[in-house]
Design an enzyme around this catalytic site. Structure first.
Site, PDB file in Angstrom:
ATOM      1  N   ASP A  94       0.849  -1.186   0.000  1.00 38.85           N
ATOM      2  CA  ASP A  94       0.000   0.000   0.000  1.00 38.85           C
ATOM      3  C   ASP A  94       0.889   1.242   0.000  1.00 38.85           C
ATOM      4  OD1 ASP A  94       0.916   0.247   2.574  1.00 38.85           O
ATOM      5  OD2 ASP A  94      -0.998  -0.169   3.524  1.00 38.85           O
ATOM      6  N   SER A  95       0.270   2.401  -0.132  1.00 40.27           N
ATOM      7  CA  SER A  95       1.039   3.624  -0.374  1.00 40.27           C
ATOM      8  C   SER A  95       1.583   4.269   0.884  1.00 40.27           C
ATOM      9  CB  SER A  95       0.154   4.644  -1.086  1.00 40.27           C
ATOM     10  OG  SER A  95      -0.862   5.115  -0.211  1.00 40.27           O
ATOM     11  N   GLY A  96       1.077   3.865   2.044  1.00 47.62           N
ATOM     12  CA  GLY A  96       1.418   4.542   3.292  1.00 47.62           C
ATOM     13  C   GLY A  96       0.396   5.578   3.695  1.00 47.62           C
ATOM     14  N   GLY A  97      -0.510   5.917   2.787  1.00 48.38           N
ATOM     15  CA  GLY A  97      -1.483   6.963   3.072  1.00 48.38           C
ATOM     16  C   GLY A  97      -2.377   6.662   4.252  1.00 48.38           C
ATOM     17  N   PHE A  98      -2.902   5.441   4.309  1.00 50.58           N
ATOM     18  CA  PHE A  98      -3.825   5.101   5.397  1.00 50.58           C
ATOM     19  C   PHE A  98      -3.133   5.201   6.748  1.00 50.58           C
ATOM     20  CE2 PHE A  98      -5.666   2.008   8.348  1.00 50.58           C
ATOM     21  CZ  PHE A  98      -6.981   2.472   8.388  1.00 50.58           C
ATOM     22  N   ASP A 148      -2.844   8.432  -1.687  1.00 53.07           N
ATOM     23  CA  ASP A 148      -4.144   9.101  -1.674  1.00 53.07           C
ATOM     24  C   ASP A 148      -4.417   9.693  -0.302  1.00 53.07           C
ATOM     25  OD1 ASP A 148      -4.371   6.597  -0.443  1.00 53.07           O
ATOM     26  OD2 ASP A 148      -6.511   6.486  -0.839  1.00 53.07           O
ATOM     27  N   GLN A 191     -11.790   7.162  -4.188  1.00 54.88           N
ATOM     28  CA  GLN A 191     -12.336   7.640  -2.922  1.00 54.88           C
ATOM     29  C   GLN A 191     -13.707   8.277  -3.166  1.00 54.88           C
ATOM     30  OE1 GLN A 191     -11.315   7.086   0.082  1.00 54.88           O
ATOM     31  NE2 GLN A 191      -9.165   6.505  -0.085  1.00 54.88           N
ATOM     32  N   GLY A 218     -11.478   3.915   1.437  1.00 56.15           N
ATOM     33  CA  GLY A 218     -12.424   4.654   2.270  1.00 56.15           C
ATOM     34  C   GLY A 218     -13.617   3.862   2.741  1.00 56.15           C
ATOM     35  N   ASP A 268      -8.192  -7.514   1.215  1.00 53.97           N
ATOM     36  CA  ASP A 268      -7.143  -7.728   2.216  1.00 53.97           C
ATOM     37  C   ASP A 268      -7.619  -7.200   3.554  1.00 53.97           C
ATOM     38  OD1 ASP A 268      -5.288  -5.149   3.236  1.00 53.97           O
ATOM     39  OD2 ASP A 268      -6.613  -4.737   1.543  1.00 53.97           O
ATOM     40  N   CYS A 306     -13.341 -28.349   8.797  1.00 52.06           N
ATOM     41  CA  CYS A 306     -12.138 -27.716   8.264  1.00 52.06           C
ATOM     42  C   CYS A 306     -11.028 -28.760   8.156  1.00 52.06           C
ATOM     43  CB  CYS A 306     -11.694 -26.568   9.178  1.00 52.06           C
ATOM     44  SG  CYS A 306     -10.173 -25.743   8.653  1.00 52.06           S
ATOM     45  N   CYS A 308      -7.727 -27.947   7.744  1.00 56.90           N
ATOM     46  CA  CYS A 308      -6.400 -27.387   7.998  1.00 56.90           C
ATOM     47  C   CYS A 308      -5.691 -28.213   9.066  1.00 56.90           C
ATOM     48  CB  CYS A 308      -6.493 -25.918   8.408  1.00 56.90           C
ATOM     49  SG  CYS A 308      -6.905 -25.597  10.143  1.00 56.90           S
ATOM     50  N   CYS A 311      -7.032 -27.945  12.739  1.00 54.58           N
ATOM     51  CA  CYS A 311      -8.251 -28.694  13.049  1.00 54.58           C
ATOM     52  C   CYS A 311      -8.027 -30.201  13.000  1.00 54.58           C
ATOM     53  CB  CYS A 311      -9.364 -28.284  12.085  1.00 54.58           C
ATOM     54  SG  CYS A 311      -9.882 -26.566  12.312  1.00 54.58           S
ATOM     55  N   HIS A 337      -5.232 -21.014  11.342  1.00 54.61           N
ATOM     56  CA  HIS A 337      -6.598 -21.458  11.045  1.00 54.61           C
ATOM     57  C   HIS A 337      -7.424 -20.346  10.398  1.00 54.61           C
ATOM     58  CE1 HIS A 337     -10.620 -23.115  11.387  1.00 54.61           C
ATOM     59  NE2 HIS A 337     -10.962 -21.938  11.893  1.00 54.61           N
TER      60      HIS A 337
END
Length: 379
Positions: A94-98, A148, A191, A218, A268, A306, A308, A311, A337
């Protein structure tokens, strides 16, 4: 050829959801997909082998955090993020903006960029579109995000309009500053908050710049789920059919399914690993808080549906013991899990799209998980 391309495979006749493949310099991945978050060049408590074992096809890292430590120059010297963290599949940063907007109470937004303080040391920093591109070019991910402004929720129309227009201007600067378009794809971020006219304006501005992919920013910032779904319905029609669509920061099971139905390809979130560290687990029958006393003598698998390794090999009682004892293994097993659960969920979503039955799958999943109950939790 551009660094990132999208191949459309099928549209679900029942729901309109898309099945596709995103091609990158480090391999291809199927969509819709959930992407685990590895903020500091690691998915917390997970090794790269663990992620491959659960079939994580792409992971995320964070520009802001890696800029602060160890520094993008060190990672570049190591040969880029892929070599630094021993991960040979696709990576998105990501850009770092958040992080600038969420971690710093003292910040000043200007046309040039954002003045703020390092959340670790208090040092004054200045992040611009050009600096974000320089850092991400040095980190070397397959997919980069444009810098952004991340406005608060809710925000008045006038504030949001000014913010959208600034984000569009910053997007142009990001494209101009991007030095590695041949092997790194740069996505624009749409946005506009909950305002339909601004979402359309933002989408049209960014689509005119011809990015290889587009994100919806956003959302998942405190708005009700029906508002998120409405915004997606009002935004995705203005996004190109032949490029990936990425909904940022969303990781609850219901939102992954609802987002896919509304045309989103990529998701994500830190949610699965964050709640796992507190002993909160996603199962086929709903949320399970394994630290609760009622599981002290429960020797059943965490989720009998499940497959995995957690489990298959460990009981609820054992996992409770580990979490209550603050044992690291408990964090590892619970995180494994939850990530496996969401990655497998998206496998099932893709199969439902192939078979034109995603709405039926949604109804069955929501009923089993408990999302149809009045007091249902988001995860």
């Amino acid at each position: 050829m551009p660094a990132i391309t999208y191949e459309h495979i099928k549209t679900c006749k029942q729901s309109g959801a898309r099945l596709g493949i995103v091609h990158t310099p480090h391999g291809s991945f199927e969509t819709p997909i959930f992407m685990p978050v590895g903020t500091l060049a690691t998915v917390k408590t997970m090794s790269p082998d663990d992620l491959v074992e659960m079939n994580a096809q792409i992971i995320l890292s964070n520009t802001y955090h890696l800029w602060l430590r160890p520094g993008e120059d060190i990672i570049e010297e190591a040969g880029g993020l892929h070599k630094f963290m021993n991960w040979d599949r696709p990576i998105l940063t990501d850009s770092g903006g958040f992080q600038v907007f969420s971690l710093s109470d003292l910040r000043n937004i200007t046309e040039e960029g954002v003045h703020f303080r390092n959340h670790l040391s208090g040092e004054k920093l200045f992040l611009t579109p050009e600096k974000s591109m320089q850092i991400q070019n040095s980190l070397g991910p397959d997919i980069m995000m444009a810098f952004d402004e991340c406005p608060p929720y809710p925000a008045e129309h006038k504030y949001m309009k000014d913010s959208v227009e600034r984000t569009s201007r910053w997007a142009e600067r990001c494209l101009e500053a991007h030095k590695r378009p041949g092997d790194q794809g740069l996505f624009g971020i749409i946005q506009g908050g909950e305002h339909p006219d601004l979402r359309r304006q933002s989408a049209e501005d960014l689509v005119s710049l011809d990015f290889p992919g587009y994100a919806i920013g956003g959302l998942s910032v405190g708005e009700p789920k029906d508002v998120m779904n409405r915004v997606l319905e009002e935004t995705t029609p203005f996004m190109p059919d032949n490029k990936p669509r990425y909904l940022m920061g969303v990781g609850s099971a219901d939102s992954l399914i609802d987002g896919a139905i509304r045309g989103v390809d990529m998701f994500d979130c830190v949610l699965p690993t964050r709640i796992a560290r507190n002993g909160t687990l996603m199962t086929s029958s709903g949320r399970l808080v394994v630290r609760n006393a009622k599981f002290a003598r429960d020797f059943r698998p965490l989720d009998e549906n499940c497959n995995c390794k957690v489990c298959k090999n460990y009981s609820r009682a054992y996992l409770r013991h580990l979490i209550k004892s603050n044992e690291t293994l408990g964090l590892i097993l619970c995180s494994y899990h939850n990530l496996h659960f969401l990655i497998t969920l998206m496998d099932k979503v893709r199969q439902a799209i192939r078979e034109d039955r995603l709405l039926d799958f949604r109804e069955q999943f929501f009923e089993a998980y408990g999302f149809n109950k009045p007091d249902a939790k988001n995860f």
